[in-house]
Scaffold this motif. Structure first.
Motif: not given
Length: 182
Positions: A73-79, A97-98, A102-104, A163-170
Motif C-alpha cells: 500500500v505504501a509503495v502504491a501510494l508513493a507512486l 501511511i501515517g 502509528v497502529i503498527s 483510517t482516522l476513525w479506526s485509528m481513534i478506535q484503536y
C-alpha cells in the motif's frame, strides 16, 4: 513454509514488479500494474483465508502478512503521489501511511505488554482496507483526470476518513493500558 506464507512472500516480490510496471513507457503498463496490484490484493485475502481454513497460521505469517500489506500500500501510494503531484492526493495518502505506522507501533507496544488482543482488527479496519484497495486499483489503472480516476480519488478520501476513525478506535481501546505503563 506453507502456501499462505508463500502467498504473503509473493506479495513482497510483487512490490518491485509493481514499480517497474508503473514506470514502463508503454500504454499497457498502467493496466498491468493495476492488475498486479489487484492480484496482490487477492492474495492478501487468500493467505488469511487459507491459513484459517487449513489451520496453518504461523508466527512468521502473523508477522509478515501485515508487513507485506503495508509495504504494498505504501509503495502504491508513493507512486500515485508522484503521478498526481498534487496536495489533494498527497494528503489522504500521508494520512493512510501515517496511520499504518502509528497502529503498527501501537500493536507492537501492546504485544510487549501482553495485551495485543486489545487492538485487534475491527470491521471498520476491514472496510477501510477494502475501500483503500479499490481506490488504489482505480488510481493505478486509469489516467489522472478521467471519471474513473476521480472515483478512485473519492474512494481514497473515504478510506482516509475511515483510517482516522479506526485509528481513534484503536487508540481509545489501548489508552487505559498505555496510560498505566507511562
Amino acid at each position: 513454509m506453507n502456501i499462505p506464507n508463500l502467498l504473503t512472500l509473493a506479495r513482497i516480490v510483487f512490490i518491485p514488479l509493481l514499480v517497474v510496471l508503473f514506470y514502463l513507457p508503454f500504454p499497457w503498463s498502467m493496466p498491468l500494474a493495476a492488475g498486479l496490484f489487484a492480484l496482490a490484493s487477492v492474495t492478501d485475502w487468500l493467505d488469511g483465508y487459507l491459513a484459517r481454513r487449513w489451520d496453518q497460521s504461523t508466527p512468521f505469517g502473523a508477522f509478515l502478512d501485515p508487513v507485506a500489506d503495508k509495504l504494498m500500500v505504501a509503495v502504491a501510494l508513493a507512486l500515485l503521489i508522484e503521478r498526481y503531484d498534487a496536495a489533494w492526493l498527497t494528503l489522504p495518502a500521508l494520512v493512510i501511511i501515517g496511520r499504518e505506522i502509528v497502529i503498527s507501533a501501537l500493536r507492537e507496544w501492546m504485544a510487549e505488554m501482553g495485551k495485543r488482543g486489545k487492538v485487534a482488527v475491527s470491521w471498520i479496519g476491514k472496510v477501510k482496507t477494502t475501500l483503500q484497495m479499490i481506490a488504489l486499483l482505480l488510481l493505478l489503472a486509469f489516467a489522472p483526470g478521467t471519471p474513473v480516476a476521480w472515483l478512485g480519488v473519492a474512494t481514497l478520501y473515504v478510506a482516509a476518513l475511515l483510517t482516522l476513525w479506526s485509528m481513534i478506535q484503536y487508540l481509545r481501546a489501548a489508552w487505559p493500558h498505555l496510560s498505566d505503563s507511562m
